[in-house]
Design a protein around this motif. Structure first.
Motif, PDB file in Angstrom:
ATOM      1  N   TYR A  15       7.986  -8.163   7.818  1.00 29.10           N
ATOM      2  CA  TYR A  15       8.379  -8.624   6.485  1.00 29.10           C
ATOM      3  C   TYR A  15       9.378  -9.781   6.594  1.00 29.10           C
ATOM      4  O   TYR A  15       9.235 -10.793   5.896  1.00 29.10           O
ATOM      5  CB  TYR A  15       8.983  -7.481   5.653  1.00 29.10           C
ATOM      6  CG  TYR A  15       9.458  -8.005   4.320  1.00 29.10           C
ATOM      7  CD1 TYR A  15       8.551  -8.258   3.304  1.00 29.10           C
ATOM      8  CD2 TYR A  15      10.789  -8.331   4.115  1.00 29.10           C
ATOM      9  CE1 TYR A  15       8.953  -8.815   2.100  1.00 29.10           C
ATOM     10  CE2 TYR A  15      11.208  -8.885   2.920  1.00 29.10           C
ATOM     11  CZ  TYR A  15      10.290  -9.121   1.916  1.00 29.10           C
ATOM     12  OH  TYR A  15      10.696  -9.689   0.733  1.00 29.10           O
ATOM     13  N   ARG A  74       8.758  -9.293  -5.093  1.00 31.66           N
ATOM     14  CA  ARG A  74       7.397  -8.916  -4.690  1.00 31.66           C
ATOM     15  C   ARG A  74       7.448  -7.852  -3.590  1.00 31.66           C
ATOM     16  O   ARG A  74       6.701  -6.873  -3.610  1.00 31.66           O
ATOM     17  CB  ARG A  74       6.617 -10.148  -4.209  1.00 31.66           C
ATOM     18  CG  ARG A  74       5.133  -9.880  -3.978  1.00 31.66           C
ATOM     19  CD  ARG A  74       4.368 -11.169  -3.713  1.00 31.66           C
ATOM     20  NE  ARG A  74       4.741 -11.812  -2.486  1.00 31.66           N
ATOM     21  CZ  ARG A  74       4.255 -11.503  -1.280  1.00 31.66           C
ATOM     22  NH1 ARG A  74       3.356 -10.558  -1.160  1.00 31.66           N
ATOM     23  NH2 ARG A  74       4.644 -12.162  -0.210  1.00 31.66           N
ATOM     24  N   ALA A  77       8.206  -4.468  -4.968  1.00 29.54           N
ATOM     25  CA  ALA A  77       7.058  -3.878  -5.670  1.00 29.54           C
ATOM     26  C   ALA A  77       5.893  -3.528  -4.749  1.00 29.54           C
ATOM     27  O   ALA A  77       5.201  -2.536  -4.986  1.00 29.54           O
ATOM     28  CB  ALA A  77       6.571  -4.844  -6.753  1.00 29.54           C
ATOM     29  N   GLU A  78       5.692  -4.333  -3.695  1.00 33.96           N
ATOM     30  CA  GLU A  78       4.467  -4.206  -2.902  1.00 33.96           C
ATOM     31  C   GLU A  78       4.679  -3.990  -1.416  1.00 33.96           C
ATOM     32  O   GLU A  78       3.707  -3.783  -0.689  1.00 33.96           O
ATOM     33  CB  GLU A  78       3.633  -5.484  -3.068  1.00 33.96           C
ATOM     34  CG  GLU A  78       3.251  -5.792  -4.491  1.00 33.96           C
ATOM     35  CD  GLU A  78       2.620  -7.173  -4.640  1.00 33.96           C
ATOM     36  OE1 GLU A  78       2.346  -7.832  -3.606  1.00 33.96           O
ATOM     37  OE2 GLU A  78       2.427  -7.592  -5.779  1.00 33.96           O
ATOM     38  N   ARG A 127      10.112   2.301  -4.809  1.00 35.96           N
ATOM     39  CA  ARG A 127       8.808   2.685  -4.295  1.00 35.96           C
ATOM     40  C   ARG A 127       8.959   2.912  -2.801  1.00 35.96           C
ATOM     41  O   ARG A 127       9.505   2.091  -2.087  1.00 35.96           O
ATOM     42  CB  ARG A 127       7.798   1.583  -4.562  1.00 35.96           C
ATOM     43  CG  ARG A 127       6.374   2.019  -4.228  1.00 35.96           C
ATOM     44  CD  ARG A 127       5.413   0.882  -4.288  1.00 35.96           C
ATOM     45  NE  ARG A 127       5.700  -0.166  -3.337  1.00 35.96           N
ATOM     46  CZ  ARG A 127       5.560  -0.039  -2.016  1.00 35.96           C
ATOM     47  NH1 ARG A 127       5.145   1.089  -1.499  1.00 35.96           N
ATOM     48  NH2 ARG A 127       5.835  -1.037  -1.217  1.00 35.96           N
ATOM     49  N   GLY A 129       6.776   3.015  -0.444  1.00 36.80           N
ATOM     50  CA  GLY A 129       5.799   2.381   0.432  1.00 36.80           C
ATOM     51  C   GLY A 129       4.710   3.361   0.862  1.00 36.80           C
ATOM     52  O   GLY A 129       4.770   4.534   0.583  1.00 36.80           O
ATOM     53  N   GLU A 130       3.720   2.809   1.533  1.00 37.34           N
ATOM     54  CA  GLU A 130       2.590   3.641   1.967  1.00 37.34           C
ATOM     55  C   GLU A 130       2.351   3.472   3.445  1.00 37.34           C
ATOM     56  O   GLU A 130       2.718   2.539   4.045  1.00 37.34           O
ATOM     57  CB  GLU A 130       1.358   3.252   1.168  1.00 37.34           C
ATOM     58  CG  GLU A 130       1.560   3.615  -0.267  1.00 37.34           C
ATOM     59  CD  GLU A 130       0.675   2.856  -1.237  1.00 37.34           C
ATOM     60  OE1 GLU A 130       0.820   3.145  -2.412  1.00 37.34           O
ATOM     61  OE2 GLU A 130      -0.115   1.988  -0.842  1.00 37.34           O
TER      62      GLU A 130
END
Length: 130
Positions: A15, A74, A77-78, A127, A129-130
């Motif tokens: 990232y 971003r 969120a993602e 969030r 994360g996945e």
């Protein structure tokens, strides 16, 4: 090292490197960080450095700082795995109380800032994360 944590470390590093590609003005900061850390990219420390850079350069590099804020939102969120936490803690908690970024701080990043400095009692959703 547990393989789950290795994946998180790789996601954090990926990232940060992607962020530098999207905000090229951060390249000298990344290069300095790598020298200081013996070639290792430490995401939380790097994003803390990025927060200080953004505050110091909001006028001189405003376009790059705006792109940075958008990219961080971003990522909140993602972003995969624990990247949202990396951003909220590494960047968000490193902003000064009277940050010069306030006029352009927006979205989830603004919500985290307001929560961190006590201007809001509502903790934003992080969030996972996945």
């Amino acid at each position: 090292m547990d393989s789950e944590y290795a994946d998180i470390d790789r996601a954090d590093e990926a990232y940060c490197r992607d962020l530098v590609k999207r905000v090229p003005a951060l390249r000298p900061l990344l290069e300095e960080h790598l020298v200081d850390q013996g070639g290792e990219l430490l995401g939380y420390i790097f994003l803390s450095d990025v927060a200080r850079w953004a505050e110091a350069n909001v006028v001189a590099e405003k376009a790059a700082v705006v792109v940075l804020i958008n990219e961080l939102n971003r990522g909140l969120a993602e972003g995969p795995l624990e990247v949202p936490n990396l951003i909220a803690v590494g960047f968000g908690e490193s902003l000064s109380r009277e940050t010069s970024l306030l006029p352009i701080l927006q979205g989830d990043l603004r919500a985290w800032y307001e929560f961190d400095v006590g201007d809001s009692d509502h903790q934003p959703h992080l969030r996972s994360g996945e």
